[in-house]
Design a protein around this motif. Structure first.
Motif, PDB file in Angstrom:
ATOM      1  N   ILE A 427      30.993  36.621  36.465  1.00  0.00           N
ATOM      2  CA  ILE A 427      32.125  37.027  36.549  1.00  0.00           C
ATOM      3  C   ILE A 427      32.805  37.893  35.586  1.00  0.00           C
ATOM      4  O   ILE A 427      33.703  38.868  36.014  1.00  0.00           O
ATOM      5  CB  ILE A 427      33.031  35.547  36.625  1.00  0.00           C
ATOM      6  N   SER A 428      32.192  38.063  34.307  1.00  0.00           N
ATOM      7  CA  SER A 428      32.586  39.006  33.434  1.00  0.00           C
ATOM      8  C   SER A 428      32.294  40.663  34.201  1.00  0.00           C
ATOM      9  O   SER A 428      32.962  41.420  33.385  1.00  0.00           O
ATOM     10  CB  SER A 428      31.693  38.832  32.276  1.00  0.00           C
ATOM     11  N   GLY A 429      31.380  40.715  34.949  1.00  0.00           N
ATOM     12  CA  GLY A 429      31.212  41.813  35.567  1.00  0.00           C
ATOM     13  C   GLY A 429      32.722  42.549  35.993  1.00  0.00           C
ATOM     14  O   GLY A 429      32.728  43.901  35.637  1.00  0.00           O
ATOM     15  N   VAL A 430      33.489  41.960  36.664  1.00  0.00           N
ATOM     16  CA  VAL A 430      34.790  42.207  37.178  1.00  0.00           C
ATOM     17  C   VAL A 430      35.629  42.904  36.082  1.00  0.00           C
ATOM     18  O   VAL A 430      35.782  44.117  36.207  1.00  0.00           O
ATOM     19  CB  VAL A 430      35.613  41.173  37.812  1.00  0.00           C
ATOM     20  N   THR A 431      35.530  42.166  34.909  1.00  0.00           N
ATOM     21  CA  THR A 431      36.227  42.784  33.679  1.00  0.00           C
ATOM     22  C   THR A 431      35.654  43.925  33.150  1.00  0.00           C
ATOM     23  O   THR A 431      36.491  44.768  32.834  1.00  0.00           O
ATOM     24  CB  THR A 431      36.321  41.532  32.622  1.00  0.00           C
ATOM     25  N   ARG A 432      34.347  43.954  33.027  1.00  0.00           N
ATOM     26  CA  ARG A 432      33.650  45.115  32.490  1.00  0.00           C
ATOM     27  C   ARG A 432      34.166  46.345  33.194  1.00  0.00           C
ATOM     28  O   ARG A 432      34.365  47.482  32.620  1.00  0.00           O
ATOM     29  CB  ARG A 432      32.310  44.648  32.679  1.00  0.00           C
ATOM     30  N   LEU A 433      34.128  46.147  34.737  1.00  0.00           N
ATOM     31  CA  LEU A 433      34.282  47.459  35.439  1.00  0.00           C
ATOM     32  C   LEU A 433      35.763  48.030  35.356  1.00  0.00           C
ATOM     33  O   LEU A 433      35.888  49.103  35.119  1.00  0.00           O
ATOM     34  CB  LEU A 433      33.969  47.234  37.106  1.00  0.00           C
ATOM     35  N   ILE A 434      36.650  47.006  35.111  1.00  0.00           N
ATOM     36  CA  ILE A 434      38.190  47.244  35.016  1.00  0.00           C
ATOM     37  C   ILE A 434      38.091  47.963  33.647  1.00  0.00           C
ATOM     38  O   ILE A 434      38.874  49.005  33.422  1.00  0.00           O
ATOM     39  CB  ILE A 434      38.769  45.927  35.030  1.00  0.00           C
ATOM     40  N   ASP A 435      37.726  47.112  32.604  1.00  0.00           N
ATOM     41  CA  ASP A 435      37.683  47.824  31.154  1.00  0.00           C
ATOM     42  C   ASP A 435      37.005  49.248  31.042  1.00  0.00           C
ATOM     43  O   ASP A 435      37.592  50.116  30.382  1.00  0.00           O
ATOM     44  CB  ASP A 435      36.866  46.830  30.125  1.00  0.00           C
ATOM     45  N   MET A 436      36.125  49.496  31.781  1.00  0.00           N
ATOM     46  CA  MET A 436      35.575  50.955  31.895  1.00  0.00           C
ATOM     47  C   MET A 436      36.808  51.821  32.549  1.00  0.00           C
ATOM     48  O   MET A 436      36.449  53.131  32.126  1.00  0.00           O
ATOM     49  CB  MET A 436      34.279  50.900  32.831  1.00  0.00           C
ATOM     50  N   GLY A 437      37.488  51.329  33.266  1.00  0.00           N
ATOM     51  CA  GLY A 437      38.521  52.134  33.658  1.00  0.00           C
ATOM     52  C   GLY A 437      38.514  52.466  35.216  1.00  0.00           C
ATOM     53  O   GLY A 437      39.336  53.275  35.904  1.00  0.00           O
ATOM     54  N   ILE A 438      38.025  51.495  35.848  1.00  0.00           N
ATOM     55  CA  ILE A 438      37.846  51.514  37.420  1.00  0.00           C
ATOM     56  C   ILE A 438      39.121  50.806  37.954  1.00  0.00           C
ATOM     57  O   ILE A 438      39.482  49.548  37.291  1.00  0.00           O
ATOM     58  CB  ILE A 438      36.595  50.827  37.958  1.00  0.00           C
TER      59      ILE A 438
END
Ligand SMILES: [Zn+2]
Length: 584
Positions: A427-438
């Protein structure tokens, strides 16, 4: 004698006397070994056959060394030279103290204690009375390896040449020159090191200078293990390292900069592929070898449970979207990606990958290696891949925003994309992508699933045993797995035996968790819902947290409770860490 052997073979499961006769047909009356002939013909169950022989002749079957102290190794090594012990297949096992005042007995193991040549050799070399034990050929090989380590035969020749040399420094120079010239002894020494690693199914070999010595370690099941080496190995370290560098086509004169290379060679008729990396350290040059291509990639062989395999198969039939595998380095992410690609690899599908580095070759797949020094990065590589009309793209890792953006565009324009992310849970994958700027809505519409994975050690099948665990212990670990009415659930542990070299574990097993992006999940991601809300939705969609998945594997006896607890976090703690990540 022969009639006893025939009888033993019959009792060990070979019901066809013709097969036994054929196995013994070409036996030399003087020097041949009837026991080995029967074993080589593979017509009997090895263990049963040796037990029968043992029973008939009053011989004990030796099960191998348990643990060996350095002192015992030193004492036993003195019995025979390594090459002689190997040649005759004899392992010195221990010295048995007799009555007070009486002489100790030297206990030796062999697959054929009736071998006359071995007998005369042993009594010639040793001053002690000898007692023989019977052992399987593999037990003898393991025993010799434990005592003498790798490379001893070839080393003997090399050391002899040093004893004859007057100047040690000069001799080392000569050895390095020999390495360049492809000296047969050095080559076979390096081959021995590789062969030992393959036999023990290790993934890596590390050669590190340690003072005046050379330390060799194999990585087996994820853990580093010291390889016993003959005492004189240290004097050969420059020669050995030079030889490996030459095999990997590296510059042997360059010792101050790291270098990368590859070795392709055939060992005992089997092709092997090795990635070589040298690193200059303060102690000297270290060399790491990664053994490649030992794996076969199969979705069914990943060890996912049937429900998960079905879900993944379904995901793989989608024409577009991104499937992300997450986990730390060394969690087997590339193995999963290769298995996914193999599943959909057919002549109608054009699959192109960009990897750093290419770890394994897949037939029919165009694989590109990242070369940062010439400007071939994940992003530039991906752009040129997209111009080449692929159906499926695999990107080694989504490391930066640029790569991720191109990948998402590719997924939204009709490509199926596979990649990896460094996050601890799915589930942290979602946060990671958003944190990257997506943008959240791009994550929601492009990603099909997040699969998180970890590797744990598999319990040794030969020595594992069941035991009951107090449920109170489990509730401390957020135990949520249903117990089916068992008050104290049964788990497994392994004390260690000769098959697992005393570790209790053999091989590895992956644990997974899979979050599929459903319609409801898409809406939550787009509306920037919290990690807690995402997790609750995932649970409603049938997501099983990795710890629960692991508990199930432990209850099935595949691995131990300790392994599960050490590599997984409890689901509630996972939510907390995800929350910290979201608001940090
Ligand atoms: Zn074991």
């Amino acid at each position: 004698m022969i009639s006893h052997i025939k009888e033993s073979a019959k009792e060990a499961g070979c019901s066809n006397p013709e097969l036994i006769d054929r196995a013994l047909e070409h036996l030399q009356p003087e020097s041949g070994s009837a026991i080995r002939a029967v074993l080589d013909a593979k017509i009997v169950d090895e263990d049963a056959f040796l037990r029968q022989i043992g029973r008939r002749f009053g011989l004990t079957v030796w099960e191998g060394f348990g643990s060996l102290s350095a002192e015992r190794i030193r004492d036993l090594r003195k019995c025979f030279p390594a090459d002689a012990a190997r040649k005759r297949g004899i392992v010195p096992v221990h010295f048995e103290e007799g009555q007070p005042g009486a002489e100790a007995t030297l206990v030796l193991a062999s697959t054929d204690p009736f071998d006359l040549q071995a007998h005369s050799f042993a009594s010639r070399e040793s001053d002690y009375p000898i007692q023989w034990l019977l052992a399987r050929p593999q037990t003898i090989r393991d025993g010799l390896h434990a005592l003498y380590g790798v490379g001893d035969d070839s080393l003997d020749d090399l050391i002899e040449s040093r004893l004859n040399a007057s100047d040690t420094d000069q001799w080392e120079q000569t050895m390095v020159l020999d390495a360049e010239a492809g000296s047969a002894s050095l080559t076979s020494l390096v081959n021995d090191i590789l062969r030992g690693a393959l036999e023990q199914q290790s993934t890596d070999i590390h050669l590190d200078p340690l003072g005046s010595d050379l330390r060799i370690r194999y990585r087996i099941d994820g853990k580093l293990k010291d390889v016993p080496t003959p005492e004189n190995m240290g004097s050969l370290k420059s020669a050995v390292i030079s030889r490996i560098k030459i095999m990997a086509k590296l510059d042997i004169a360059e010792r101050r900069l790291p270098q990368d290379g590859r070795i392709h060679l055939e060992l005992d008729g089997k092709p092997i592929d090795v990635r070589v990396a040298t690193i200059p350290s303060v102690e000297g040059e270290t060399v790491s070898l990664r053994l490649l291509g030992q794996e076969v990639f199969h979705l069914e062989k990943l060890g996912m449970d049937a429900r998960m395999v079905a879900t993944v198969k379904n995901l793989l039939t989608m024409p577009n979207g991104i499937i992300l595998v997450t986990g730390p380095t060394g969690s087997g992410k590339s193995t999963s990606l290769y298995a996914f690609l193999s599943e959909i690899n057919d002549p109608d599908t054009r699959i192109v990958t960009i990897e750093d580095p290419v770890e394994n070759r897949l037939e029919g797949v165009v694989q590109i290696a990242v070369k940062n020094d010439i400007g071939l990065t994940f992003a530039t590589g991906l752009r040129s891949i997209l111009r080449g009309d692929p159906n499926v793209i695999m990107i080694g890792e989504m490391r930066d925003l640029e790569t991720t953006e191109i990948a998402i565009r590719a997924a939204l324009t009709g490509h199926l994309v596979f990649s990896t992310l460094h996050t601890n849970d799915a589930i942290s994958g979602v946060t990671r992508l958003i944190d990257m700027g997506i943008e959240p809505f791009l994550v929601a519409t492009s990603v099909r699933a997040f699969i998180a994975q970890r590797l744990v050690r598999r319990l040794c099948k030969s020595c594992k045993e069941p035991y009951r665990v107090n449920p109170a212990v489990l509730s401390g670990h957020d135990w949520s797995y249903p117990l089916d009415g068992h008050e104290a659930p049964i788990f497994y542990r392994a004390p260690g035996c000769q098959y697992c070299r005393g570790t209790g574990y053999r091989g590895r097993l992956a644990l997974y968790e899979l979050v599929v992006i459903t319609g409801a999940m898409e809406e939550l991601i787009s509306s920037r819902a919290s990690s807690r809300e995402l997790l609750q939705q995932a649970l409603r969609d049938g997501y099983v947290p990795m710890r629960d998945y692991g508990f199930k594997k432990a209850l099935e006896g595949e691995t131990s409770l300790d392994e599960i607890l050490s590599v997984t976090t409890s689901p509630s703690r996972a939510v907390e860490s995800a929350l910290v990540g979201a608001f940090a």
